[in-house]
Motif scaffolding. Structure first.
Motif, PDB file in Angstrom:
ATOM      1  N   VAL A 151       0.848  -1.197   0.000  1.00  0.00           N
ATOM      2  CA  VAL A 151       0.000   0.000   0.000  1.00  0.00           C
ATOM      3  C   VAL A 151       0.882   1.246   0.000  1.00  0.00           C
ATOM      4  O   VAL A 151       1.031   1.927   1.019  1.00  0.00           O
ATOM      5  CB  VAL A 151      -0.951   0.003   1.219  1.00  0.00           C
ATOM      6  N   PRO A 152       1.488   1.586  -1.136  1.00  0.00           N
ATOM      7  CA  PRO A 152       2.410   2.725  -1.162  1.00  0.00           C
ATOM      8  C   PRO A 152       1.733   4.073  -1.392  1.00  0.00           C
ATOM      9  O   PRO A 152       2.289   5.115  -1.047  1.00  0.00           O
ATOM     10  CB  PRO A 152       3.330   2.385  -2.335  1.00  0.00           C
ATOM     11  N   GLN A 153       0.534   4.091  -2.008  1.00  0.00           N
ATOM     12  CA  GLN A 153      -0.090   5.354  -2.403  1.00  0.00           C
ATOM     13  C   GLN A 153      -1.318   5.626  -1.533  1.00  0.00           C
ATOM     14  O   GLN A 153      -2.423   5.187  -1.837  1.00  0.00           O
ATOM     15  CB  GLN A 153      -0.493   5.294  -3.874  1.00  0.00           C
ATOM     16  N   LEU A 154      -1.101   6.359  -0.455  1.00  0.00           N
ATOM     17  CA  LEU A 154      -2.182   6.656   0.476  1.00  0.00           C
ATOM     18  C   LEU A 154      -3.000   7.839  -0.020  1.00  0.00           C
ATOM     19  O   LEU A 154      -2.456   8.818  -0.539  1.00  0.00           O
ATOM     20  CB  LEU A 154      -1.612   6.970   1.859  1.00  0.00           C
ATOM     21  N   GLN A 155      -4.321   7.755   0.160  1.00  0.00           N
ATOM     22  CA  GLN A 155      -5.209   8.844  -0.250  1.00  0.00           C
ATOM     23  C   GLN A 155      -5.832   9.563   0.940  1.00  0.00           C
ATOM     24  O   GLN A 155      -5.957  10.787   0.940  1.00  0.00           O
ATOM     25  CB  GLN A 155      -6.333   8.303  -1.146  1.00  0.00           C
ATOM     26  N   ARG A 156      -6.216   8.809   1.948  1.00  0.00           N
ATOM     27  CA  ARG A 156      -6.993   9.404   3.028  1.00  0.00           C
ATOM     28  C   ARG A 156      -7.067   8.422   4.186  1.00  0.00           C
ATOM     29  O   ARG A 156      -7.116   7.218   3.990  1.00  0.00           O
ATOM     30  CB  ARG A 156      -8.411   9.708   2.523  1.00  0.00           C
ATOM     31  N   HIS A 157      -7.077   8.949   5.426  1.00  0.00           N
ATOM     32  CA  HIS A 157      -7.408   8.108   6.572  1.00  0.00           C
ATOM     33  C   HIS A 157      -8.251   8.933   7.525  1.00  0.00           C
ATOM     34  O   HIS A 157      -8.182  10.171   7.542  1.00  0.00           O
ATOM     35  CB  HIS A 157      -6.158   7.530   7.249  1.00  0.00           C
ATOM     36  N   SER A 158      -9.074   8.266   8.311  1.00  0.00           N
ATOM     37  CA  SER A 158     -10.029   8.991   9.145  1.00  0.00           C
ATOM     38  C   SER A 158     -10.383   8.192  10.389  1.00  0.00           C
ATOM     39  O   SER A 158     -10.213   6.966  10.447  1.00  0.00           O
ATOM     40  CB  SER A 158     -11.309   9.288   8.350  1.00  0.00           C
ATOM     41  N   LEU A 159     -10.885   8.919  11.380  1.00  0.00           N
ATOM     42  CA  LEU A 159     -11.516   8.326  12.551  1.00  0.00           C
ATOM     43  C   LEU A 159     -13.001   8.635  12.463  1.00  0.00           C
ATOM     44  O   LEU A 159     -13.401   9.769  12.194  1.00  0.00           O
ATOM     45  CB  LEU A 159     -10.945   8.914  13.851  1.00  0.00           C
ATOM     46  N   ARG A 160     -13.817   7.618  12.717  1.00  0.00           N
ATOM     47  CA  ARG A 160     -15.265   7.780  12.606  1.00  0.00           C
ATOM     48  C   ARG A 160     -15.922   7.215  13.864  1.00  0.00           C
ATOM     49  O   ARG A 160     -15.582   6.119  14.308  1.00  0.00           O
ATOM     50  CB  ARG A 160     -15.771   7.045  11.367  1.00  0.00           C
ATOM     51  N   TYR A 161     -16.848   7.985  14.416  1.00  0.00           N
ATOM     52  CA  TYR A 161     -17.553   7.573  15.636  1.00  0.00           C
ATOM     53  C   TYR A 161     -19.054   7.625  15.390  1.00  0.00           C
ATOM     54  O   TYR A 161     -19.585   8.636  14.923  1.00  0.00           O
ATOM     55  CB  TYR A 161     -17.179   8.487  16.804  1.00  0.00           C
TER      56      TYR A 161
END
Length: 246
Positions: free
Chosen positions: A122-132
Motif C-alpha cells: 500500500v504505497p499510495q495513500l489517499q486518506r485516513h479517518s476516525l469515525r464515531y
C-alpha cells in the motif's frame, strides 16, 4: 469554556472506526491473505469471511465510485471487540460496543498500520479517518433537542421530525463529516435500539505522504473529533445527562 470529558459513563458510542483509503487496486486479492497471516499471530482464533461485495467484478468496482471503497473481506475473533475489513482500496479497523477506550483502540490501529507498512503493498495513500457512531436515546426519536442543531424550513421548526442531514465542516487542518439521522435503528448485541444517530468522521485535509504521517495524525484527529463532538454537537445539558468524567 467547559473542559472536554475523558469519557461518558452513559456511553452512547456504538462503534468506532479507523479507515485508510489508497490507490493500489491490484493488491485486492493479495492483501487480505497477508493481513490475515499477520493478525493471526496476535489473534489466534481469527476467522475470515467473504462479504457480498467480494462477488462484484473488479472492473465494475473500479469504475463505480460507490463501490470503489467497499470492503470485500471481514476478519474477526468470536466474541472479540475488534474486526478488520479489507477491500480493493480500503482497510478498516472497527471497535464495537462496548468501546475499548482510545488507548486500546489506538494501539490496535498502530499495530495494523505496521502490518500494512511492512507488507509493502500500500504505497499510495489517499486518506485516513476516525469515525464515531453515537446513538442518543435520551428522548424518543425523532428528536434533535439533545444537539446544538437548529433547522428551520419557512415557518416550520424542525425538531421532532424525521430527519437525515449531512454536513462537511472544515476546521484547521481537519475536515469533519457529520451525519444526523432520526429515527435510526441499531442492531446491537443487547437487541435493536432506536434513537438519534450522530455519525462523525474526521480526516486530514490533505492526503498523508506516508505511514509515519498517518501515525502522527492519529492523536490530532482524535482530539479534534472529541472537541467538535463535545463543544459543537452535544448540548451541555445532554453531556451532563450522560454522566461525564473529567
Amino acid at each position: 469554556m467547559n473542559p472536554v470529558p475523558k469519557r461518558l459513563k452513559q456511553e452512547p458510542l456504538i462503534e468506532a472506526i479507523w479507515q485508510v483509503q489508497f490507490d493500489s487496486p491490484d493488491v485486492g486479492d493479495v492483501l487480505p491473505g497477508v493481513l490475515f497471516t499477520e493478525l493471526r499471530k496476535r489473534h489466534s482464533e481469527l476467522q475470515l469471511k467473504r462479504l457480498p461485495a467480494a462477488n462484484i467484478p473488479a472492473l465494475i468496482a473500479q469504475i463505480d465510485p460507490n463501490l470503489r471503497f467497499v470492503a470485500k473481506v471481514l476478519m474477526e475473533e468470536p466474541g472479540g471487540q475488534f474486526l478488520w475489513q479489507v477491500g480493493d482500496r480500503v482497510v478498516t479497523l472497527n471497535c464495537r460496543k462496548p468501546y475499548a477506550g482510545w488507548d486500546a483502540f489506538k494501539k490496535a490501529i498502530e499495530a495494523l498500520i505496521n502490518d500494512l507498512r511492512n507488507s509493502g503493498l500500500v504505497p499510495q495513500l489517499q486518506r485516513h479517518s476516525l469515525r464515531y457512531l453515537d446513538l442518543l436515546t435520551l428522548d424518543p426519536a425523532p428528536d434533535i433537542s439533545a444537539l446544538k442543531l437548529k433547522i428551520r424550513l419557512g415557518g416550520y421548526e424542525i425538531n421532532r421530525h424525521n430527519l437525515q442531514v449531512r454536513l462537511e465542516i472544515p476546521a484547521d487542518e481537519c475536515i469533519h463529516i457529520i451525519q444526523v439521522v432520526t429515527p435510526a435503528n441499531a442492531n446491537l448485541s443487547e437487541g435493536t435500539q432506536t434513537g438519534t444517530l450522530v455519525d462523525l468522521e474526521t480526516s486530514g485535509k490533505d492526503a498523508p505522504h506516508d505511514w509515519e504521517e498517518v501515525l502522527k495524525q492519529l492523536e490530532i484527529l482524535h482530539a479534534k473529533s472529541k472537541e467538535i463532538f463535545f463543544r459543537h454537537i452535544l448540548k451541555e445539558e445532554t453531556i451532563q445527562k450522560l454522566e461525564p468524567e473529567y
